[in-house]
Every structure is written in structure tokens, then in C-alpha cells.
Design a protein around this motif. Structure first.
Motif, PDB file in Angstrom:
ATOM      1  N   HIS A 160      -6.953   2.168  -4.727  1.00 59.32           N
ATOM      2  CA  HIS A 160      -7.404   0.821  -4.369  1.00 59.32           C
ATOM      3  C   HIS A 160      -8.930   0.715  -4.296  1.00 59.32           C
ATOM      4  CE1 HIS A 160      -3.635  -1.445  -3.195  1.00 59.32           C
ATOM      5  NE2 HIS A 160      -3.194  -0.268  -3.634  1.00 59.32           N
TER       6      HIS A 160
ATOM      7  N   LEU B   7       0.832  -1.205   0.000  1.00 55.41           N
ATOM      8  CA  LEU B   7       0.000   0.000   0.000  1.00 55.41           C
ATOM      9  C   LEU B   7       0.863   1.251   0.000  1.00 55.41           C
ATOM     10  CD1 LEU B   7      -2.864  -0.999   2.476  1.00 55.41           C
ATOM     11  CD2 LEU B   7      -3.126  -0.455   0.047  1.00 55.41           C
TER      12      LEU B   7
ATOM     13  N   ASP C  67      -5.761   2.036   3.573  1.00 58.32           N
ATOM     14  CA  ASP C  67      -5.996   2.481   2.193  1.00 58.32           C
ATOM     15  C   ASP C  67      -6.838   3.752   2.169  1.00 58.32           C
ATOM     16  OD1 ASP C  67      -8.222   1.126   3.102  1.00 58.32           O
ATOM     17  OD2 ASP C  67      -8.449  -0.146   1.333  1.00 58.32           O
TER      18      ASP C  67
END
Length: 233
Positions: free
Chosen positions: A216, A7, A53
Motif C-alpha cells: 500500500h 488490508l 498498513d
């Protein structure tokens, strides 16, 4: 752990795609800040965002876009002293200070003492040049502060009040740039009203940067209202 690492790698890559390269040391400092934020969040209610995220999108990429708004106006070289009103958990002020390493003074205004203590703790851990203020900032307070300490290169505030009140409060201490991140629903009429007020307070005609960010599978739309003072910027 691999998922978390990926991430942050994706965050760095997306910054490159947006036109802003972030050094690996800066990414590590943002990672450290995020871990400190999460460490204290349950006790202090610093942010409603717990997923990494979502935090990358709504805290860190969102702040990157503020820097891009300054970059496209060739303003980065002139910014050394910044103020973030209503800093809360440190976004965008702390993150701006990481992204702009030449900053020499970071002023975070936060009325809630527990959150201010977190900001002091986080900035100490990160080695940031913090001047923290526990205060209910107001137009008169801003004028007094500017008279005593001089105006600042960049002032900003995120989601702490309506824009006309923020302009009245922040313009007296804005020496060069005033940036207001706003939500997508605040329309042209409100911006025009804010711009008329800003012009009457000595700022140049404002501009509005609209943007859409995704990360994402998550997406946000934002706008940044940008004003510049006429003199010495």
C-alpha cells in the motif's frame, strides 16, 4: 471496517504472491494478535508502529519472509521448537508460531517484565505453546540452558543487538537454524566477520537473503542472515 478488512485481504493475497499460502484461520489469529498488541501498546510501549498498513508490512510480511527463507532451504518440516531473543511486542516470535502451526514449544526471552506479561497474555489468548523467560540472556546463560533443556530447532533475534554479540549468545542453543533479520545498511564486511565467527562456533557457512517488500505504497528493504548447524538438520 471495510478498509481494515481489505488490508487483511491484501496481506493474504501478497503472501500468496510471495509463495506462501496462509490459511484464513492463520490470518484471523494474526489479526487477533494485532488487536491485542494495539490494546496494550499505549500502556506498555510495545511497538512504535500504530498504522495497520505499516504493521502489516514491517511486522507480519517481514516475518513471512523469515518463513520463506526457511522454506526455500526445505527446513520447515524439521522445526518444532523455536526461541526469539528480545521478543518485545512478540515480533517475530509470536507471529512465527502462528505461521508455523506444528511448533510445539515457543520460547520468548524478554528482559522487561511488563512486556513479558503481555507476551504471556497474548499467547494464552492465541493458544500458543509458550515458555516465557524473563532474563538477560548471555552466552553463558545460553550454554546452561542448552545443557539443561537441549538445543532448539530455530533461534532468532530482531533488532536487539549487534550481530557478533547475537551469534555468541544464540549459537550455543541453536540446534539447527539461526536466523538474524538485519537492516539493509549492514554490509558484506560485517556479514563476513559474523560468518567467520559462526564457522568457528560450529555452524556451516552462512548465507544472506536480500529482499524488498512493499504494501500500500510503503516499502522496506531487509536482509536475513542464515546459518545452519552441521548435525542432524
Amino acid at each position: 471496517m471495510d478498509e481494515i478488512k481489505n488490508l487483511w485481504m491484501d496481506f493474504s493475497l501478497q503472501c500468496d504472491e510471495l509463495g506462501m499460502h496462509i490459511e484464513s484461520q492463520q490470518v484471523e489469529r494474526i489479526r487477533l494478535f494485532h488487536s491485542l498488541l494495539m490494546e496494550k501498546n499505549q500502556a506498555l510501549n510495545l511497538t512504535r508502529i500504530n498504522n495497520l498498513d505499516e504493521a502489516i508490512l514491517k511486522h507480519y510480511l517481514d516475518t513471512v519472509f523469515l518463513v520463506l527463507s526457511l522454506k526455500k532451504r526445505k527446513a520447515l518440516a524439521s522445526i518444532r521448537r523455536i526461541l526469539d531473543l528480545g521478543s518485545g511486542g512478540g515480533v517475530p516470535g509470536v507471529v512465527l508460531s502462528i505461521l508455523l502451526p506444528e511448533i510445539t514449544e515457543l520460547i520468548l526471552v524478554e528482559a522487561r517484565n511488563k512486556k513479558l506479561e503481555f507476551l504471556k497474555y497474548a499467547c494464552k489468548e492465541l493458544g500458543l505453546p509458550l515458555t516465557a523467560i524473563h532474563d538477560h540472556w548471555s552466552p553463558s546463560r545460553s550454554k546452561q540452558w542448552a545443557k539443561k533443556f537441549s538445543k532448539l530447532d530455530l533461534v532468532t533475534a530482531r533488532a536487539v543487538s549487534e550481530p557478533l554479540n547475537l551469534l555468541r549468545t544464540l549459537t550455543p542453543v541453536a540446534g539447527c537454524w539461526l536466523l538474524l533479520p538485519r537492516g539493509p545498511s549492514e554490509g558484506v564486511e560485517l556479514f563476513d566477520s559474523a560468518d567467520q565467527l559462526a564457522l568457528g562456533m560450529g555452524l556451516k557457512k552462512g548465507e544472506c537473503d536480500y529482499y524488498k517488500l512493499s504494501f500500500h505504497g510503503l516499502e522496506i528493504q531487509r536482509q536475513v542472515w542464515v546459518w545452519k548447524r552441521e548435525l542432524h538438520c
